[in-house]
Design a protein around this motif. Sequence first.
Motif, PDB file in Angstrom:
ATOM      1  N   PHE A 289       7.133  -3.681  -3.204  1.00  0.00           N
ATOM      2  CA  PHE A 289       8.090  -2.746  -3.788  1.00  0.00           C
ATOM      3  C   PHE A 289       8.780  -2.018  -2.643  1.00  0.00           C
ATOM      4  O   PHE A 289       8.164  -1.190  -1.961  1.00  0.00           O
ATOM      5  N   ALA A 290      10.052  -2.380  -2.394  1.00  0.00           N
ATOM      6  CA  ALA A 290      10.817  -1.827  -1.252  1.00  0.00           C
ATOM      7  C   ALA A 290      10.074  -2.122   0.037  1.00  0.00           C
ATOM      8  O   ALA A 290       9.809  -3.280   0.346  1.00  0.00           O
ATOM      9  N   ASP A 291       9.684  -1.097   0.771  1.00  0.00           N
ATOM     10  CA  ASP A 291       8.993  -1.283   2.053  1.00  0.00           C
ATOM     11  C   ASP A 291       7.487  -1.135   1.931  1.00  0.00           C
ATOM     12  O   ASP A 291       6.789  -0.966   2.936  1.00  0.00           O
ATOM     13  N   ASP A 292       6.971  -1.177   0.712  1.00  0.00           N
ATOM     14  CA  ASP A 292       5.540  -0.987   0.478  1.00  0.00           C
ATOM     15  C   ASP A 292       4.930  -2.211  -0.193  1.00  0.00           C
ATOM     16  O   ASP A 292       5.625  -2.999  -0.846  1.00  0.00           O
ATOM     17  N   LEU A 293       3.633  -2.333  -0.018  1.00  0.00           N
ATOM     18  CA  LEU A 293       2.839  -3.339  -0.718  1.00  0.00           C
ATOM     19  C   LEU A 293       1.967  -2.601  -1.728  1.00  0.00           C
ATOM     20  O   LEU A 293       1.195  -1.705  -1.347  1.00  0.00           O
ATOM     21  N   LEU A 294       2.095  -2.959  -2.987  1.00  0.00           N
ATOM     22  CA  LEU A 294       1.326  -2.319  -4.058  1.00  0.00           C
ATOM     23  C   LEU A 294       0.222  -3.262  -4.510  1.00  0.00           C
ATOM     24  O   LEU A 294       0.490  -4.404  -4.896  1.00  0.00           O
ATOM     25  N   ILE A 295      -1.004  -2.776  -4.479  1.00  0.00           N
ATOM     26  CA  ILE A 295      -2.168  -3.580  -4.868  1.00  0.00           C
ATOM     27  C   ILE A 295      -2.983  -2.788  -5.887  1.00  0.00           C
ATOM     28  O   ILE A 295      -3.210  -1.579  -5.708  1.00  0.00           O
ATOM     29  N   SER A 296      -3.425  -3.455  -6.915  1.00  0.00           N
ATOM     30  CA  SER A 296      -4.266  -2.789  -7.911  1.00  0.00           C
ATOM     31  C   SER A 296      -5.449  -3.676  -8.277  1.00  0.00           C
ATOM     32  O   SER A 296      -5.324  -4.903  -8.340  1.00  0.00           O
TER      33      SER A 296
END
Length: 360
Positions: A289-296
């Motif tokens: 997401f944009a410049d981030d990595l989202l992990i759940s």
Amino acid sequence: MVVTRWKAILEDRNRFFWLLQVAGWSGYALVHYIGSLMHEMRDIYALVLILGAYAGFLLTVPLRYFYRRIWDVKPWYLIVIVLAASYVSAALWAVIDNATYWEIYKFGFRPETNWFYFKNSIAKFYIMLSWSGLYFGIKYYQMLQDEKQKALMANSMAHQAQLKMLRYQLNPHFLFNTLNAISTLILIKENDLANQMMQKLSKFLRFSLDNEPIKKIPLQEEIDALLLYLDIEKVRFDERLQVDIEISAEAQKALVPSLFLQPLIENSIKYAIAKLEQGGRIHIQAERFADDLLISVSDNGPGTKKSTAELLASGGVGLSNTRDRLQALYGKNYSFTLTDAQPQGLKVAIRIPFEQAEIS
């Protein structure tokens, strides 16, 4: 290649000194020659300038070794000694310079030209004093850089030691559970399952040894290691453990800390799957997401009404350990939150900077 060579020269203090020494005195001769282009005998005068610069070059070399010996004296003594050493060197330079003038131009030191000699020595005193100031300035700057480098190295070593401690803190916990399960399988004569579990454990530990705690790996490699761990746990839980993995193609190439998901999965198995007779499901999701990595990582266990702080304190070493590793690696540029999963269970959401793995 050229940049590497210059870097090697700058890092070698001895070679750097001689480079500056040659460049400085060459520049001194060049500047004086340019200023004397209208001189009638400029070719001969150029020789005089070269000899004068060479004399200055030779006289400042002993100053370097002398200043090394007096480096640790008190500041006021150091100032007086430097002033005296600069004037003595300037006076010797003036004598050599004057003798050169006399031999080439046939004028120089004579009894009636004492004032000229004095003015010449004073002028050269300022040059020698400037050389001394540059020497001490560059030397102090190099010392400050050394101290800064040592501080950075000490901080880096402490940082690496902290990360290794956090990562290796997990291994005994995981090994205890796995070996205990293998022991149980042997006791109930399930030797084939015990052997399979031992082989998968060996592969997982090999992966763990091959990847340093401070190293970041592509998320796809992290998932591969996680599947090894899940294969071990599935021997224990069989069909009671279901895992869904949803990773986008772009997220697969993102760099993440090695083996940072395993303690989260272990936490879900311990507090969710193991408490349900019919077993449960773990869902792993990652996307950019944009410049981030989202992990759940979420489960469908009984969930909890505790706050994030209480969960980190009571949720075993896994949750707090993972958060501490992320904090050590990313500083303030990360988030680690615990929320209720829908329709039930617990969800761990992580945000870290998206770093693309280089493709060789």
